[in-house]
Motif scaffolding. Structure first.
Motif, PDB file in Angstrom:
ATOM      1  N   UNK A  84      -8.522  -2.988  -6.754  1.00 36.36           N
ATOM      2  CA  UNK A  84      -9.876  -2.802  -7.285  1.00 36.36           C
ATOM      3  C   UNK A  84     -10.529  -4.141  -7.609  1.00 36.36           C
ATOM      4  N   UNK A  85      -9.750  -5.079  -8.132  1.00 35.82           N
ATOM      5  CA  UNK A  85     -10.267  -6.421  -8.411  1.00 35.82           C
ATOM      6  C   UNK A  85     -10.822  -7.052  -7.137  1.00 35.82           C
ATOM      7  N   UNK A  86     -10.159  -6.788  -6.010  1.00 32.33           N
ATOM      8  CA  UNK A  86     -10.575  -7.353  -4.723  1.00 32.33           C
ATOM      9  C   UNK A  86     -11.667  -6.532  -4.041  1.00 32.33           C
ATOM     10  N   UNK A  87     -11.995  -5.379  -4.619  1.00 28.87           N
ATOM     11  CA  UNK A  87     -12.983  -4.512  -3.984  1.00 28.87           C
ATOM     12  C   UNK A  87     -12.412  -3.729  -2.816  1.00 28.87           C
ATOM     13  N   UNK A  88     -11.101  -3.529  -2.827  1.00 28.49           N
ATOM     14  CA  UNK A  88     -10.406  -2.812  -1.750  1.00 28.49           C
ATOM     15  C   UNK A  88      -9.935  -1.460  -2.288  1.00 28.49           C
ATOM     16  N   UNK A  89     -10.033  -0.424  -1.477  1.00 25.66           N
ATOM     17  CA  UNK A  89      -9.668   0.923  -1.926  1.00 25.66           C
ATOM     18  C   UNK A  89      -8.156   1.083  -2.026  1.00 25.66           C
ATOM     19  N   UNK A  90      -7.742   2.030  -2.859  1.00 24.31           N
ATOM     20  CA  UNK A  90      -6.318   2.365  -3.014  1.00 24.31           C
ATOM     21  C   UNK A  90      -6.145   3.832  -2.638  1.00 24.31           C
ATOM     22  N   UNK A  91      -5.995   4.132  -1.352  1.00 20.71           N
ATOM     23  CA  UNK A  91      -5.920   5.534  -0.906  1.00 20.71           C
ATOM     24  C   UNK A  91      -4.679   6.244  -1.434  1.00 20.71           C
ATOM     25  N   UNK A  92      -4.829   7.558  -1.692  1.00 21.10           N
ATOM     26  CA  UNK A  92      -3.696   8.357  -2.143  1.00 21.10           C
ATOM     27  C   UNK A  92      -2.930   8.957  -0.974  1.00 21.10           C
ATOM     28  N   UNK A  93      -3.570   8.983   0.193  1.00 21.14           N
ATOM     29  CA  UNK A  93      -2.910   9.476   1.400  1.00 21.14           C
ATOM     30  C   UNK A  93      -3.234   8.545   2.559  1.00 21.14           C
ATOM     31  N   UNK A 129       0.493  -5.891   8.932  1.00 20.10           N
ATOM     32  CA  UNK A 129      -0.885  -5.868   8.426  1.00 20.10           C
ATOM     33  C   UNK A 129      -0.829  -5.832   6.894  1.00 20.10           C
ATOM     34  N   UNK A 130      -1.207  -6.909   6.214  1.00 19.27           N
ATOM     35  CA  UNK A 130      -1.001  -6.972   4.764  1.00 19.27           C
ATOM     36  C   UNK A 130      -1.766  -5.918   3.972  1.00 19.27           C
ATOM     37  N   UNK A 131      -2.983  -5.607   4.359  1.00 20.61           N
ATOM     38  CA  UNK A 131      -3.737  -4.609   3.592  1.00 20.61           C
ATOM     39  C   UNK A 131      -3.144  -3.220   3.797  1.00 20.61           C
ATOM     40  N   UNK A 132      -2.707  -2.919   5.015  1.00 19.91           N
ATOM     41  CA  UNK A 132      -2.039  -1.638   5.271  1.00 19.91           C
ATOM     42  C   UNK A 132      -0.745  -1.548   4.463  1.00 19.91           C
ATOM     43  N   UNK A 133       0.007  -2.625   4.427  1.00 18.32           N
ATOM     44  CA  UNK A 133       1.282  -2.673   3.728  1.00 18.32           C
ATOM     45  C   UNK A 133       1.106  -2.359   2.242  1.00 18.32           C
ATOM     46  N   UNK A 134       0.095  -2.957   1.626  1.00 21.39           N
ATOM     47  CA  UNK A 134      -0.153  -2.744   0.192  1.00 21.39           C
ATOM     48  C   UNK A 134      -0.704  -1.339  -0.051  1.00 21.39           C
ATOM     49  N   UNK A 135      -1.675  -0.927   0.749  1.00 19.74           N
ATOM     50  CA  UNK A 135      -2.250   0.411   0.561  1.00 19.74           C
ATOM     51  C   UNK A 135      -1.214   1.503   0.813  1.00 19.74           C
ATOM     52  N   UNK A 136      -0.333   1.274   1.776  1.00 11.10           N
ATOM     53  CA  UNK A 136       0.696   2.270   2.079  1.00 11.10           C
ATOM     54  C   UNK A 136       1.667   2.425   0.910  1.00 11.10           C
ATOM     55  N   UNK A 137       1.970   1.330   0.222  1.00  9.16           N
ATOM     56  CA  UNK A 137       2.837   1.406  -0.953  1.00  9.16           C
ATOM     57  C   UNK A 137       2.201   2.298  -2.009  1.00  9.16           C
ATOM     58  N   UNK A 138       0.892   2.141  -2.226  1.00  8.90           N
ATOM     59  CA  UNK A 138       0.195   2.967  -3.213  1.00  8.90           C
ATOM     60  C   UNK A 138       0.206   4.433  -2.786  1.00  8.90           C
ATOM     61  N   UNK A 139      -0.111   4.685  -1.516  1.00 10.46           N
ATOM     62  CA  UNK A 139      -0.142   6.070  -1.017  1.00 10.46           C
ATOM     63  C   UNK A 139       1.245   6.712  -1.088  1.00 10.46           C
ATOM     64  N   UNK A 140       2.255   5.921  -0.836  1.00 17.79           N
ATOM     65  CA  UNK A 140       3.636   6.420  -0.872  1.00 17.79           C
ATOM     66  C   UNK A 140       4.003   6.879  -2.282  1.00 17.79           C
ATOM     67  N   UNK A 141       3.588   6.090  -3.283  1.00 22.17           N
ATOM     68  CA  UNK A 141       3.860   6.464  -4.675  1.00 22.17           C
ATOM     69  C   UNK A 141       3.092   7.726  -5.049  1.00 22.17           C
ATOM     70  N   UNK A 142       1.835   7.803  -4.633  1.00 26.04           N
ATOM     71  CA  UNK A 142       1.027   8.994  -4.921  1.00 26.04           C
ATOM     72  C   UNK A 142       1.667  10.246  -4.335  1.00 26.04           C
ATOM     73  N   UNK A 143       2.278  10.095  -3.165  1.00 25.79           N
ATOM     74  CA  UNK A 143       2.964  11.223  -2.523  1.00 25.79           C
ATOM     75  C   UNK A 143       4.168  11.673  -3.350  1.00 25.79           C
TER      76      UNK A 143
END
Length: 340
Positions: free
Chosen positions: A330-339, A218-232
Motif C-alpha cells: 500500500x505504501x508503494x501504491x501497489x494492490x495486495x490481491x486476496x486471490x 517477477x518480483x511484484x508477482x512473487x510478493x503479491x502471490x505470498x499475500x494471496x497464498x496467506x489469504x487462501x
C-alpha cells in the motif's frame, strides 16, 4: 494556465497559437499518464509564470540588494562560491536573458514563502549541476531559507526491453515510450513496483516480458502471490482473524518460524529509514525478502494442523505477515490481491 484548453487558429504561420496548442496538448497527455498511474498533482506551476508575475525580477533584486551579485563582461553574476559552489555563476547574460537556474531560485523563494519548509525535487541526473547554484541563490537571498534546501532525488533514464530487444527511443524522431504505454503493456502494479525497485540514480532496464511473467522471477508477482497464498490459508481456516491477537505464540520455535518473525520485526525501522532517505526501493527489497521468508516457512510447516494451540500460533504468524505485506504494498501504491 496549468490546465489550459486551447484551440489553434489553423494558420501555419501563427507560431504563438501553435505553441499554446502544443503546451495544452502535452499537458493533457501528462494528465492521462498520471490518471492511469493513480497520481494526482494538486498544483502545476508554469515556469513562464515566474517571468510574467515578476517573481524572477524580484528574486534578482533580493540578491542585488543583499550584495551577493556583481557585474562583469556585461553579465550579472551570483557570488555562489561564498556558499560552496566551485565557481561564481552567471545569472543574467549579456543579451539580457536569464540563465536557467534563476527561475528555479525565484520559484523556491515563493515556495518557502508559501510555507513549504520541506521540499523534495525529483529531476533527471542531467540537472545535477544546478543543485549547488540553486541552493547558493536561496542562501544568498537572505529570506531565512536553511542550508541544504531543497532536497533532491535525481533519476536516470529508464531503458525498456520487449521480446529481448531494447525499445528504441529517439527525441529527434519523436519516438518515445510513455508511462501509459508501460501500464497498457503490463499493469499499473508492475510499473509502480518495477520503477521503485532500484535506486533513483542507478541505471534501470524495464523488462516487459518479466513484468508479465507469472513466476518467482517477477518480483511484484512473487510478493503479491505470498499475500494471496496467506489469504487462501486464512479463508480455508474460516475463523476470526482478530481472535488471533490472543494466540499463544510459544509453539513458534522452529528456525523457519523464527526467521519469519525476525523479518517481520524489521518492518518499522526499515520503513522509517526508507522515508528519511528517500529510498522507496528499500521497501521493495524488504517485501521480496519477507515474501521469501514466508514461502520458505509455508513449505516447511503445515499451518492448519489438528493441534489447536499450534494452529492458532501459526495462523497468527501468517496473518501478521499478510498485514505487513499489505501495508508495504500500500505504501508503494501497489494492490495486495486476496486471490491470484
Amino acid at each position: 494556465a496549468d490546465d489550459r484548453e486551447f484551440t489553434a487558429s489553423g494558420d501555419v504561420n501563427d507560431v504563438e497559437s501553435i505553441r499554446q496548442f502544443a503546451v495544452a496538448y502535452l499537458r493533457n497527455e501528462q494528465d492521462k499518464d498520471l490518471r492511469a498511474f493513480d497520481l494526482h498533482f494538486d498544483n502545476y506551476y508554469l515556469e513562464s509564470s515566474l517571468y510574467t508575475s515578476g517573481r524572477v525580477e524580484a528574486a534578482v533584486k533580493k540578491l542585488q540588494d543583499a550584495g551577493k551579485t556583481y557585474e562583469q563582461d556585461g553579465a550579472l553574476w551570483l557570488k555562489s562560491t561564498e556558499y560552496g559552489d566551485d565557481k561564481d555563476r552567471v545569472m543574467r547574460k549579456s543579451d539580457g536573458s536569464y540563465t536557467y537556474f534563476v527561475p528555479d531560485v525565484a520559484y523556491h523563494i515563493g515556495k518557502w514563502e508559501r510555507g513549504f519548509t520541506k521540499v523534495v525535487n525529483i529531476q533527471g541526473t542531467d540537472h545535477h549541476g544546478t543543485i549547488a547554484r540553486v541552493r547558493a541563490g536561496l542562501q544568498a537571498a537572505g529570506v531565512g531559507i536553511p542550508q541544504g534546501y531543497p532536497d533532491y532525488v535525481l533519476h536516470t533514464m529508464v531503458r525498456v526491453m520487449r521480446a529481448g530487444e531494447e525499445v528504441k527511443i529517439s527525441k529527434r524522431a519523436g519516438s518515445y515510450v510513455t508511462l501509459r504505454d508501460l501500464i497498457e503493456w503490463t499493469s499499473k502494479d508492475a510499473v509502480r513496483f518495477f520503477l521503485l525497485s532500484r535506486k533513483a540514480d542507478t541505471e534501470y532496464v524495464f523488462d516487459i516480458d518479466l513484468a508479465l511473467a507469472k513466476n518467482n522471477d517477477n518480483p511484484v508477482y512473487y510478493v503479491q502471490y505470498a499475500h494471496a497464498r496467506i489469504c487462501s490459508v486464512l479463508a480455508a481456516w474460516g475463523g476470526d482473524v482478530d481472535s488471533l491477537r490472543e494466540a499463544d505464540l510459544s509453539p513458534l520455535d522452529s528456525p523457519k518460524a523464527l526467521g519469519l518473525m525476525l523479518e517481520l520485526a524489521k518492518y518499522p525501522e526499515m520503513l522509517s529509514a526508507a522515508a528519511a532517505d528517500f529510498a522507496p526501493h528499500d521497501v521493495t527489497f524488504y517485501l521480496r525478502d519477507l515474501a521469501a521468508a514466508y514461502h520458505s516457512y509455508y513449505d516447511a510447516e503445515r499451518i492448519l494442523v489438528d493441534d489447536e494451540t499450534v494452529k492458532k500460533a501459526r495462523l497468527a504468524l501468517v496473518a501478521a505477515t499478510a498485514r505487513v505485506l499489505h501495508n508495504g504494498l500500500q505504501v508503494l501504491g501497489v494492490s495486495a490481491p486476496q486471490k491470484m
